[in-house]
Design a protein around this motif. Structure first.
Motif, short mmCIF file in Angstrom:
data_model
loop_
_atom_site.label_atom_id
_atom_site.label_comp_id
_atom_site.label_asym_id
_atom_site.label_seq_id
_atom_site.Cartn_x
_atom_site.Cartn_y
_atom_site.Cartn_z
N ASP A 8 0.87 -1.25 -0.07
CA ASP A 8 0.07 0.05 0.04
C ASP A 8 0.77 1.15 -0.17
O ASP A 8 0.86 2.20 -0.91
CB ASP A 8 -0.92 -0.08 1.17
N GLN A 59 -8.87 -1.07 -0.20
CA GLN A 59 -9.31 -1.65 -1.30
C GLN A 59 -9.07 -3.17 -1.07
O GLN A 59 -8.43 -3.68 -0.18
CB GLN A 59 -8.05 -1.53 -2.45
N ARG A 60 -10.15 -3.89 -1.79
CA ARG A 60 -10.13 -5.38 -1.57
C ARG A 60 -9.23 -6.10 -2.44
O ARG A 60 -8.84 -5.65 -3.53
CB ARG A 60 -11.55 -6.03 -1.96
N THR A 84 -3.82 -5.63 -4.66
CA THR A 84 -5.04 -5.06 -4.89
C THR A 84 -5.06 -4.27 -6.31
O THR A 84 -3.74 -4.45 -6.72
CB THR A 84 -5.60 -3.90 -3.77
N SER A 86 -4.58 -1.27 -6.69
CA SER A 86 -3.55 -0.04 -6.55
C SER A 86 -2.27 -0.67 -6.67
O SER A 86 -1.17 -0.10 -7.00
CB SER A 86 -3.72 0.54 -5.20
#
Length: 195
Positions: A8, A59-60, A84, A86
């Motif tokens: 992330d 986000q999943r 994800t 992203s």
């Protein structure tokens, strides 16, 4: 392996750096279609809006088919269940080109080169899923062939098809150069990338 938090954070930084440096993209040329006066493509449209780190964290994970090659990532990488949207490159059109010229052509046409190719290497494994760690082998091979050390390089541009690829290379730099995560991040894709 890598954590969801690391993925992330890298994704957020990629978007942030690309957004911050968008105005400096002097080597992007507009693309015109035949018969059109306005460019069809002028800038990277993927970074028009900067997602927040919180939005990325919400986000999943992506859904992969059980038979997918991506489910057999090397164990040094995160399990696919952590990835994800992203952490992945977007669907979109893209193109790049490099103009190559001989020393003779450079002199004859008074060209001003911005780079010199010292080495070209390729690396592949039997398992296509290993593409995400290819830079960890190919870059040191190319540097060795060129007679250049890892610590002599100021910037590494590593394909961001998935966040684990540049993150894996950053881990290599931290291990081999004894540098911090922040120092490695300044060396790998410092202007953002394709995520």
């Amino acid at each position: 392996g890598m954590t969801r938090e690391e993925l992330d954070q890298y994704a957020f930084e990629s978007y942030k750096f690309a957004s911050e440096h968008r105005k400096d993209w002097t080597r992007i040329v507009p693309i015109y279609l035949p018969g059109k006066s306005e460019p069809a493509v002028l800038l990277d449209e993927d970074i028009e809006t900067l997602p927040s780190l919180e939005a990325i964290k919400r986000q999943r994970p992506l859904k992969f088919e059980r038979e997918s090659q991506l489910l057999r990532l090397p164990e040094t990488l995160p399990p696919c269940e952590l990835l994800t949207a992203s952490h992945s490159s977007k669907l979109g059109d893209g193109a790049a080109f490099v103009m190559l010229a001989s020393f003779k052509a450079v002199r004859e046409h008074n060209l001003k080169p911005i780079a010199k190719i010292l080495s070209i290497e390729s690396w592949s494994e039997d398992d296509p899923a290993d593409f995400v760690i290819a830079p960890n082998t190919a870059i040191p091979m190319a540097l060795k062939s060129a007679g250049v050390k890892l610590e002599d390089i100021g910037v590494f541009l590593v394909n961001e098809a998935f966040a684990p690829s540049p993150l894996s290379f950053m881990n290599l730099l931290m291990r081999d150069l004894g540098i911090s995560r922040d120092e490695a991040r300044k060396l790998v894709n410092p202007w953002g990338g394709a995520i």
